[in-house]
Scaffold this motif. Structure first.
Motif, PDB file in Angstrom:
ATOM      1  N   ALA A   1     -67.648   9.151  74.637  1.00 24.95           N
ATOM      2  CA  ALA A   1     -67.021   7.936  74.158  1.00 24.95           C
ATOM      3  C   ALA A   1     -65.775   7.456  74.747  1.00 24.95           C
ATOM      4  O   ALA A   1     -65.324   6.452  74.966  1.00 24.95           O
ATOM      5  CB  ALA A   1     -66.991   8.082  72.592  1.00 24.95           C
ATOM      6  N   ILE A   2     -64.848   8.453  75.093  1.00 21.28           N
ATOM      7  CA  ILE A   2     -63.529   8.249  75.426  1.00 21.28           C
ATOM      8  C   ILE A   2     -63.869   7.909  76.978  1.00 21.28           C
ATOM      9  O   ILE A   2     -62.855   6.941  77.300  1.00 21.28           O
ATOM     10  CB  ILE A   2     -62.718   9.593  75.305  1.00 21.28           C
ATOM     11  CG1 ILE A   2     -62.442  10.005  73.981  1.00 21.28           C
ATOM     12  CG2 ILE A   2     -61.301   9.547  76.227  1.00 21.28           C
ATOM     13  CD1 ILE A   2     -61.678  11.194  73.759  1.00 21.28           C
ATOM     14  N   ALA A   3     -64.458   8.367  77.646  1.00 17.56           N
ATOM     15  CA  ALA A   3     -64.698   8.109  78.983  1.00 17.56           C
ATOM     16  C   ALA A   3     -65.205   6.411  79.137  1.00 17.56           C
ATOM     17  O   ALA A   3     -64.578   5.871  79.998  1.00 17.56           O
ATOM     18  CB  ALA A   3     -65.617   8.858  79.666  1.00 17.56           C
ATOM     19  N   GLN A   4     -66.272   6.385  78.446  1.00 11.68           N
ATOM     20  CA  GLN A   4     -66.539   4.894  78.219  1.00 11.68           C
ATOM     21  C   GLN A   4     -65.706   4.096  77.732  1.00 11.68           C
ATOM     22  O   GLN A   4     -65.485   2.873  78.633  1.00 11.68           O
ATOM     23  CB  GLN A   4     -67.860   4.707  77.240  1.00 11.68           C
ATOM     24  CG  GLN A   4     -68.623   3.803  77.025  1.00 11.68           C
ATOM     25  CD  GLN A   4     -69.612   3.723  76.254  1.00 11.68           C
ATOM     26  OE1 GLN A   4     -69.419   4.175  75.179  1.00 11.68           O
ATOM     27  NE2 GLN A   4     -70.798   3.410  76.630  1.00 11.68           N
ATOM     28  N   ARG A   5     -64.730   4.275  76.698  1.00 15.44           N
ATOM     29  CA  ARG A   5     -63.925   3.485  76.393  1.00 15.44           C
ATOM     30  C   ARG A   5     -62.702   2.846  77.338  1.00 15.44           C
ATOM     31  O   ARG A   5     -62.158   1.858  77.783  1.00 15.44           O
ATOM     32  CB  ARG A   5     -63.124   3.731  75.046  1.00 15.44           C
ATOM     33  CG  ARG A   5     -62.067   2.822  74.584  1.00 15.44           C
ATOM     34  CD  ARG A   5     -62.562   1.545  74.122  1.00 15.44           C
ATOM     35  NE  ARG A   5     -61.394   0.747  73.550  1.00 15.44           N
ATOM     36  CZ  ARG A   5     -61.328   0.677  72.363  1.00 15.44           C
ATOM     37  NH1 ARG A   5     -62.111   0.916  71.264  1.00 15.44           N
ATOM     38  NH2 ARG A   5     -60.369  -0.085  71.731  1.00 15.44           N
ATOM     39  N   LEU A   6     -62.069   4.107  78.074  1.00  8.89           N
ATOM     40  CA  LEU A   6     -61.346   3.821  79.195  1.00  8.89           C
ATOM     41  C   LEU A   6     -62.072   3.086  80.214  1.00  8.89           C
ATOM     42  O   LEU A   6     -60.933   2.399  80.739  1.00  8.89           O
ATOM     43  CB  LEU A   6     -60.661   5.280  79.600  1.00  8.89           C
ATOM     44  CG  LEU A   6     -60.052   6.398  78.536  1.00  8.89           C
ATOM     45  CD1 LEU A   6     -59.379   7.377  79.331  1.00  8.89           C
ATOM     46  CD2 LEU A   6     -59.120   5.589  77.520  1.00  8.89           C
TER      47      LEU A   6
ATOM     48  N   ASP B   1     -64.902   6.465  66.650  1.00  6.72           N
ATOM     49  CA  ASP B   1     -63.606   6.494  65.968  1.00  6.72           C
ATOM     50  C   ASP B   1     -62.530   6.962  66.675  1.00  6.72           C
ATOM     51  O   ASP B   1     -61.391   6.951  66.238  1.00  6.72           O
ATOM     52  CB  ASP B   1     -63.862   7.106  64.418  1.00  6.72           C
ATOM     53  CG  ASP B   1     -65.073   6.398  63.577  1.00  6.72           C
ATOM     54  OD1 ASP B   1     -64.870   5.168  63.583  1.00  6.72           O
ATOM     55  OD2 ASP B   1     -65.699   7.047  62.899  1.00  6.72           O
ATOM     56  N   ILE B   2     -62.907   8.052  67.606  1.00  9.49           N
ATOM     57  CA  ILE B   2     -61.788   8.694  68.180  1.00  9.49           C
ATOM     58  C   ILE B   2     -61.547   8.073  69.496  1.00  9.49           C
ATOM     59  O   ILE B   2     -60.143   7.840  70.000  1.00  9.49           O
ATOM     60  CB  ILE B   2     -62.133  10.043  68.477  1.00  9.49           C
ATOM     61  CG1 ILE B   2     -62.710  10.736  67.313  1.00  9.49           C
ATOM     62  CG2 ILE B   2     -61.131  10.947  69.113  1.00  9.49           C
ATOM     63  CD1 ILE B   2     -61.885  10.750  66.134  1.00  9.49           C
TER      64      ILE B   2
END
Length: 273
Positions: A43-48, A242-243
């Protein structure tokens, strides 16, 4: 009627403007996210990447890396993948070689963690203790240390460690893991102090109980799930998104005046040492 259409058009334009701002916040920046083929890391990789960063995805298994990269590329996102066991020096070297190819590293998100045993801290075997601290703490330290030659060349140097609510409120079934995550809070403070004069920020995120494969011990049975929910004032488990937004904030210009901090995202669970 005309007034309603006008207001609707304004709302649409504002939404487009907001979306464009969101998607361009990390344009031109290069990020590494460890353990990023599923769960919170993915999710972090996707968001960035959605916000414009070139992202290096990594995991221990090649098939997982390929699957994640293919999924993200289907969105048109700028990602590459590297097999990386964070405890292996050669794998970490390959990770940083990949970011160098992309123009040099701006953002490091250290997310990899293990928990090979379930039980109280004083019930942990020495083997499990060593593995937990090798991956969760020592590798986070080494990743940050080895990232510095590239990050120091960046105008936007950002390091983020991923801890856990267990750092503040140790869970009986995650004894040694909880201690390792508390150690990351100290690593964040010390590294932030050291790098502040170089305009490199170091922060930490402490997720609560998030619905992932990694957290299945706490969520797989109905009884355990209900017990966990009693400790969460918001009354729900977290989800990876959420993170990811919090990490995106910390590594963007919007988070440029935040360093040495741990942001807890745990639905209101107690978070005091």
């Amino acid at each position: 009627m005309l007034q309603s259409r006008f207001l609707l058009n304004c709302a649409i334009q504002m939404k487009k403007m907001s979306s464009n701002a969101l998607c361009s916040r990390l344009n031109g920046r290069v990020a590494i996210v460890t353990a990023s083929t599923e769960g919170i890391g993915f999710a972090i990789a996707q968001r960035l990447a959605r916000e414009g960063a070139k992202v290096v995805v990594s995991s221990r298994k090649e098939k997982n890396v390929e699957k994640a990269v293919n999924e993200l590329k289907k969105e048109g996102l700028n990602v590459t993948g590297v097999v990386c066991h964070v405890s292996k020096a050669e794998d970490r070297r390959k990770l940083f070689m990949e970011s160098e190819k992309l123009g040099g590293l701006d953002i490091l998100v250290s997310n990899a963690a293990v928990n090979p045993e379930i039980g109280g801290v004083l019930d942990a075997s020495e083997t499990a203790w060593d593995k937990i601290f090798d991956v969760n703490v020592k590798s986070s330290f080494l990743l940050a240390k080895e990232a510095l030659p590239q990050i120091r060349k960046s105008k936007f140097g950002r390091i983020v460690f991923v801890s856990s609510i267990a750092a503040y409120a140790p869970l009986d079934v995650l004894g040694a893991y909880s201690v390792s995550k508390t150690a990351l809070l100290g690593l964040t403070k010390a590294a932030a102090n050291q790098l502040a004069t170089e305009n490199i920020t170091v922060n930490c995120v402490a997720p609560g109980v998030v619905q992932t494969k990694f957290a299945s011990t706490l969520t797989e049975s109905e009884a355990t799930r209900e017990e966990v929910l009693k400790r969460i004032p918001l009354g729900r488990l977290g989800v990876p998104d959420d993170i990811s937004g919090i990490v995106a904030l910390l590594v963007s210009d919007d988070g440029s005046y935040i360093t040495g901090e741990t942001i807890v995202a745990a639905g209101g669970m107690i978070s005091h040492l």
